[in-house]
Design an enzyme around this catalytic site. Sequence first.
Site, short mmCIF file in Angstrom:
data_model
loop_
_atom_site.label_atom_id
_atom_site.label_comp_id
_atom_site.label_asym_id
_atom_site.label_seq_id
_atom_site.Cartn_x
_atom_site.Cartn_y
_atom_site.Cartn_z
N GLU A 28 68.99 -63.46 4.95
CA GLU A 28 70.34 -63.81 5.36
C GLU A 28 71.16 -62.56 5.69
OE1 GLU A 28 72.16 -66.32 2.40
OE2 GLU A 28 70.46 -67.70 2.37
N GLU A 46 73.53 -71.54 10.57
CA GLU A 46 73.90 -72.59 9.59
C GLU A 46 75.42 -72.75 9.53
OE1 GLU A 46 72.07 -72.37 5.70
OE2 GLU A 46 73.33 -74.00 4.93
O1 KIV Z 1 66.78 -72.35 1.84
C1 KIV Z 1 66.80 -73.12 2.80
O2 KIV Z 1 66.34 -74.27 2.72
C2 KIV Z 1 67.37 -72.64 4.05
C3 KIV Z 1 67.63 -73.66 5.11
C4 KIV Z 1 68.69 -74.58 4.69
C5 KIV Z 1 67.88 -73.04 6.42
O3 KIV Z 1 67.64 -71.50 4.19
#
Ligand code: KIV
Length: 267
Positions: free
Chosen positions: A117, A184
Amino acid sequence: MVARKTILQIMAMKERQEKITVLTAYDYPFAKLMDEAGIDMILVGDSVGSVVSGYENTLPVTLDEMIYHTRAVVRGSRQALIVTDMPFMSYQADIRDARLNAGRLIKEAGAQAIKLEGGEHMAATIRAIVDIDIPVVGHIGLTPQSVHRMGGFRVQGREEEQARKIIADAKAVEAAGAFAMVLEGIPRDLARQVTETVTIPTIGIGAGVDCDGQVLVIHDILGLCDKYSPKFVKRYADVSGIITEGIEAYIKDVKEQKFPTPKHSFK
Ligand code: KIV
């Protein structure tokens, strides 16, 4: 033998405007079911912390837990590309740690790519991981590991300045060498703008219809987790109801001595 999808095949799908399908999985049986159904990519998300381990958010998930879940998903699948999440604090503190930890997810867990991220501030880390030949998926917009900075899980990029920052993040993630990125929790128009700006695929979750692909958490689409129900989730089945029925029937049978029967007993 079925060959696994490669990052090149996933990238080519954007060029030919074929939508990319992604779901999360954390264990062997779900990985097997979605792989056989033809999913393009499986994400071993750190959402495992929320939907499997029952934590409030993804922050407590450890690298060893991600390795454990990723191994099971790899064993359960044959054709999907397996991307696994780098959990909180496995890449933020230092680039050397980030490389070593990304390496463990490939070498010990068997994933083909990792996801992390962050936008501009993570570009150097993405570049360092890509430079040791580990494919990276970026993740910008609402980044769950930043829950405390964001003050909760809120849509990002509604204000002009924030939107400009998200476009800058997308460009930085692409320039750093990521082969795809998750968008997201951002407004649809902003997701479209990002998708048109970058040449790598965008995979949306709560980011509207114009992304190159979509990802959802498997527990959400099957109704297996009623902790929260975000607007962007579509429920495709109510598996909780079926599981509860099965468990209640079992309890009743045992109480009423209808199970086991001689058929279930050894001579
Ligand atoms: O951890 C997860 O499931 C994610 C998705 C929601 C993109 O990062």
